[in-house]
Design an enzyme around this catalytic site. Structure first.
Site, PDB file in Angstrom:
ATOM      1  N   CYS A 160       0.667  -1.270   0.112  1.00 43.77           N
ATOM      2  CA  CYS A 160       0.120   0.041  -0.026  1.00 43.77           C
ATOM      3  C   CYS A 160       0.768   1.161  -0.009  1.00 43.77           C
ATOM      4  O   CYS A 160       0.326   2.376  -0.216  1.00 43.77           O
ATOM      5  CB  CYS A 160      -0.680  -0.142   1.103  1.00 43.77           C
ATOM      6  SG  CYS A 160      -2.020  -1.408   1.350  1.00 43.77           S
ATOM      7  N   HIS A 192      -3.406   7.096   2.589  1.00 44.01           N
ATOM      8  CA  HIS A 192      -3.879   5.986   2.117  1.00 44.01           C
ATOM      9  C   HIS A 192      -5.289   5.564   2.850  1.00 44.01           C
ATOM     10  O   HIS A 192      -5.302   5.666   3.860  1.00 44.01           O
ATOM     11  CB  HIS A 192      -2.948   4.835   2.760  1.00 44.01           C
ATOM     12  CG  HIS A 192      -3.348   3.574   2.235  1.00 44.01           C
ATOM     13  ND1 HIS A 192      -4.019   3.042   1.288  1.00 44.01           N
ATOM     14  CD2 HIS A 192      -3.162   2.326   3.077  1.00 44.01           C
ATOM     15  CE1 HIS A 192      -4.266   1.723   1.163  1.00 44.01           C
ATOM     16  NE2 HIS A 192      -3.762   1.216   2.346  1.00 44.01           N
ATOM     17  N   ASN A 220     -10.079  -0.042  -0.079  1.00 47.59           N
ATOM     18  CA  ASN A 220      -8.742   0.069   0.055  1.00 47.59           C
ATOM     19  C   ASN A 220      -8.284  -0.462  -1.119  1.00 47.59           C
ATOM     20  O   ASN A 220      -8.313  -1.712  -1.465  1.00 47.59           O
ATOM     21  CB  ASN A 220      -8.209  -0.802   1.439  1.00 47.59           C
ATOM     22  CG  ASN A 220      -6.615  -0.694   1.387  1.00 47.59           C
ATOM     23  OD1 ASN A 220      -6.051  -0.517   0.565  1.00 47.59           O
ATOM     24  ND2 ASN A 220      -6.354  -1.086   2.568  1.00 47.59           N
TER      25      ASN A 220
HETATM   26  O1  UT7 Z   1      -3.336  -1.264   3.698  1.00 47.57           O
HETATM   27  C1  UT7 Z   1      -3.234  -2.183   5.033  1.00 47.57           C
HETATM   28  C2  UT7 Z   1      -4.410  -3.063   4.805  1.00 47.57           C
HETATM   29  N1  UT7 Z   1      -4.853  -3.732   6.094  1.00 47.57           N
HETATM   30  C3  UT7 Z   1      -5.798  -3.055   6.674  1.00 47.57           C
HETATM   31  O2  UT7 Z   1      -6.070  -1.846   6.339  1.00 47.57           O
HETATM   32  C4  UT7 Z   1      -6.297  -3.678   8.002  1.00 47.57           C
HETATM   33  C5  UT7 Z   1      -6.474  -2.769   9.200  1.00 47.57           C
HETATM   34  N2  UT7 Z   1      -7.442  -3.643  10.000  1.00 47.57           N
HETATM   35  C6  UT7 Z   1      -8.679  -3.353   9.815  1.00 47.57           C
HETATM   36  O3  UT7 Z   1      -9.053  -2.269   9.034  1.00 47.57           O
HETATM   37  C7  UT7 Z   1      -9.559  -3.899  10.987  1.00 47.57           C
HETATM   38  O4  UT7 Z   1      -8.855  -4.639  11.819  1.00 47.57           O
HETATM   39  C8  UT7 Z   1     -10.858  -5.014  10.436  1.00 47.57           C
HETATM   40  C9  UT7 Z   1     -11.730  -3.831   9.543  1.00 47.57           C
HETATM   41  C10 UT7 Z   1     -10.080  -5.734   9.321  1.00 47.57           C
HETATM   42  C11 UT7 Z   1     -11.529  -5.748  11.592  1.00 47.57           C
HETATM   43  O5  UT7 Z   1     -12.107  -4.585  12.644  1.00 47.57           O
HETATM   44  P1  UT7 Z   1     -11.736  -4.851  13.740  1.00 47.57           P
HETATM   45  O6  UT7 Z   1     -12.534  -3.657  14.592  1.00 47.57           O
HETATM   46  O7  UT7 Z   1     -10.528  -4.930  13.974  1.00 47.57           O
HETATM   47  O8  UT7 Z   1     -12.489  -6.282  14.122  1.00 47.57           O
HETATM   48  P2  UT7 Z   1     -11.932  -7.547  14.949  1.00 47.57           P
HETATM   49  O9  UT7 Z   1     -11.034  -8.202  13.877  1.00 47.57           O
HETATM   50  O10 UT7 Z   1     -11.336  -7.082  16.362  1.00 47.57           O
HETATM   51  O11 UT7 Z   1     -13.073  -8.188  14.880  1.00 47.57           O
HETATM   52  C12 UT7 Z   1     -14.197  -8.032  15.826  1.00 47.57           C
HETATM   53  C13 UT7 Z   1     -15.494  -8.795  15.843  1.00 47.57           C
HETATM   54  C14 UT7 Z   1     -14.896 -10.398  15.690  1.00 47.57           C
HETATM   55  O12 UT7 Z   1     -15.936 -11.003  16.250  1.00 47.57           O
HETATM   56  P3  UT7 Z   1     -15.667 -11.579  17.851  1.00 47.57           P
HETATM   57  O13 UT7 Z   1     -14.528 -12.394  18.107  1.00 47.57           O
HETATM   58  O14 UT7 Z   1     -15.749 -10.278  18.804  1.00 47.57           O
HETATM   59  O15 UT7 Z   1     -16.987 -12.236  18.266  1.00 47.57           O
HETATM   60  C15 UT7 Z   1     -14.952 -10.775  14.304  1.00 47.57           C
HETATM   61  O16 UT7 Z   1     -15.142 -12.048  14.223  1.00 47.57           O
HETATM   62  O17 UT7 Z   1     -15.859  -8.636  14.424  1.00 47.57           O
HETATM   63  C16 UT7 Z   1     -15.987 -10.049  13.724  1.00 47.57           C
HETATM   64  N3  UT7 Z   1     -15.727  -9.746  12.216  1.00 47.57           N
HETATM   65  C17 UT7 Z   1     -16.704  -9.348  11.416  1.00 47.57           C
HETATM   66  N4  UT7 Z   1     -17.958  -9.252  11.639  1.00 47.57           N
HETATM   67  C18 UT7 Z   1     -18.957  -8.955  10.811  1.00 47.57           C
HETATM   68  C19 UT7 Z   1     -14.459  -9.502  11.574  1.00 47.57           C
HETATM   69  N5  UT7 Z   1     -15.003  -9.509  10.402  1.00 47.57           N
HETATM   70  C20 UT7 Z   1     -16.413  -9.234  10.290  1.00 47.57           C
HETATM   71  C21 UT7 Z   1     -16.917  -8.957   9.195  1.00 47.57           C
HETATM   72  N6  UT7 Z   1     -18.573  -8.894   9.445  1.00 47.57           N
HETATM   73  N7  UT7 Z   1     -16.493  -8.701   7.884  1.00 47.57           N
END
Ligand code: UT7
Length: 330
Positions: free
Chosen positions: A116, A257, A287
Site C-alpha cells: 500500500c 492511504h 482500500n
Molecule cells: O493497507 C493495509 C491493509 N490492512 C488493513 O487495512 C487492515 C487494518 N485493520 C482493519 O481495518 C480492521 O482490523 C478490520 C476492519 C479488518 C477488522 O475490524 P476490527 O474492529 O479490528 O475487528 P476485529 O478483527 O477486532 O473483530 C471484531 C469482531 C470479531 O468477532 P468477535 O471475535 O468479537 O466475536 C470478528 O469475528 O468482528 C468480527 N468480524 C466481522 N463481523 C462482521 C470480523 N470481520 C467481520 C465482518 N463482518 N466482515
C-alpha cells in the site's frame, strides 16, 4: 542536494465500472452493511471486469495524467509503477505500460512492490532522479487489481479491498523549493507475516495443493495491522510536518492511504487536522492499496481541494510492513 524541484504537473485515475456493495458481500460471507460501515467507512468498491487488469487500469490512469499535465508520452524519461498485483510476475507492469502508451524511446521502466506504500515509495524514488538532474519527466503510477488475490470466503479481508489505478506526472522545475520537498520511507520486515500471500513465489510455487489450500490469496492479521497503522500514520504525519516546518494550519490537505476511516480519523485528529483538510473516498472505493493515494490525489486536485502553491502531505503504510510519507508543494 536538490538541484531541481520534482513538481506534480498532472494527475489521472481510472476505476472499473463494476461495483461490489456491502449488500453484495452479505451474500458471500457472514457480514452486514452496518458492521462494515462502522468498522471501516466502506460502502462499496470497484472490481475489475474480465477484460480489465492492472496494466489496463494503469494505462488509462497514465493517459489521463499525461493529458492533465499536457505532456506527450514520448517525452517521458522514466516509468515507475507501484503495485503488489502486477500484470504478471515478469516482465514488469511498467514495461507493459511503456508498450501500451506507445513510448518508442528505450527509457527506464520498473515496478516497486511496497504494497500500500507503493505509490509514495515510487514518488520518492522518482523525485530523487529529478532532483539529481538525471531525468526531466517521470510517470509515476499506483495500480492494483486486488480482487484477483482477495479470498471472497474470508470476511476479515474481502470487505476491505477494491481495484483501481492512479497516476502522476512529475516534471523538473528550476525552482527547487517546489514539488516533493521531503519524504520518509520505512520498513520493518519483522512484520512480514501480518499481511502476505504465502504461495506463488519461489518459496511455494503453484501446485495443485497450494491452490486447494487457498495459499494464493492474501492473508492478513487485521488487528495487528490496525494497531501498527494508527501509530505509524500519526508518527509519519508528525515527521512530514516537522521536516518542512509545517503545521495543521499551513498544510492545505492530507491525502492519506484509504485504509480504514477509523484509522485515518484517529491519526489526523491527533495531529490537529479538521475533517475538511483530510481527503476521504474510501466509502466509494475501499482500500485499493498502491492505487489509493494517487486516486485520492487526482480526485482532490480535480475537485479543487488543493491546487498550485498548496502544501499537501501524502501518507501510506501496508504490507512489509512498510510506510511512507511525502510533503509536497503543488
Ligand atoms: O493497507 C493495509 C491493509 N490492512 C488493513 O487495512 C487492515 C487494518 N485493520 C482493519 O481495518 C480492521 O482490523 C478490520 C476492519 C479488518 C477488522 O475490524 P476490527 O474492529 O479490528 O475487528 P476485529 O478483527 O477486532 O473483530 C471484531 C469482531 C470479531 O468477532 P468477535 O471475535 O468479537 O466475536 C470478528 O469475528 O468482528 C468480527 N468480524 C466481522 N463481523 C462482521 C470480523 N470481520 C467481520 C465482518 N463482518 N466482515
Amino acid at each position: 542536494m536538490r538541484r531541481f524541484g520534482a513538481v506534480i504537473s498532472g494527475t489521472g485515475s481510472a476505476l472499473p465500472e463494476k461495483r461490489l456493495t456491502n449488500g453484495d458481500l452479505e451474500k458471500l460471507v457472514e457480514t452486514d452493511h452496518d458492521w462494515i460501515v462502522q468498522r471501516t467507512g466502506i460502502t462499496e468498491r470497484r472490481i475489475a471486469g474480465a477484460d480489465e487488469s492492472t496494466a489496463s487500469l494503469a494505462t488509462l490512469a497514465a493517459q489521463r495524467a499525461l493529458d492533465s499535465a499536457g505532456v506527450d508520452a514520448q517525452d517521458i524519461d522514466l516509468i515507475i509503477v507501484g503495485t503488489l498485483t502486477p500484470e504478471m510476475l515478469t516482465p514488469s507492469t511498467a514495461c507493459i505500460l511503456q508498450q501500451r502508451l506507445g513510448i518508442r524511446r528505450h527509457i527506464g521502466a520498473l515496478d516497486i512492490n511496497a504494497a500500500c506504500s507503493g505509490f509514495v515509495y515510487s514518488l520518492a524514488v522518482a523525485s530523487q532522479f529529478i532532483a539529481a538532474g538525471s531525468v526531466k519527466r517521470v510517470l509515476v503510477v499506483g495500480a492494483e487489481t486486488l480482487s484477483r488475490i482477495v479470498d471472497y470466503t474470508d470476511r476479515g479481508t474481502c470487505i476491505l479491498f477494491g481495484d483501481g489505478a492512479g497516476a502522476a506526472v512529475l516534471t523538473a522545475s528550476d525552482d527547487a523549493q517546489r514539488g516533493v520537498l521531503a519524504f520518509e520511507l520505512g520498513a520493518d520486515g519483522g512484520g512480514a507475516h501480518f499481511i502476505h500471500v504465502p504461495a506463488g513465489g519461489s518459496r511455494a510455487p503453484a501446485t495443485a495443493d497450494t491452490v486447494a489450500e487457498r495459499q494464493h490469496y492474501l492473508k492478513m492479521n487485521g488487528r495487528e495491522v490496525y494497531k501498527f497503522a494508527v501509530t505509524q500514520m500519526t508518527h509519519s504525519l508528525k515527521g512530514a510536518m516537522e521536516s518542512c516546518g509545517l503545521t495543521a494550519e499551513t498544510v492545505r490537505l492530507v491525502v492519506p492511504h484509504q485504509v480504514n476511516q477509523r484509522i485515518i480519523d484517529s491519526a489526523t485528529e491527533k495531529m490537529g487536522f479538521p475533517k475538511e483538510k483530510v481527503f476521504i473516498n474510501i466509502d466509494k472505493y475501499g482500500n485499493t492499496s498502491a492505487a489509493s493515494v494517487p486516486i485520492a490525489l487526482d480526485e482532490a486536485c480535480r475537485q479543487g481541494r488543493c491546487g498550485p502553491g498548496d502544501y499537501i502531505i501524502m501518507v501510506a503504510f501496508g504490507a512489509g510492513l512498510t510506510w511512507a510519507s511525502a510533503t509536497v508543494k503543488l
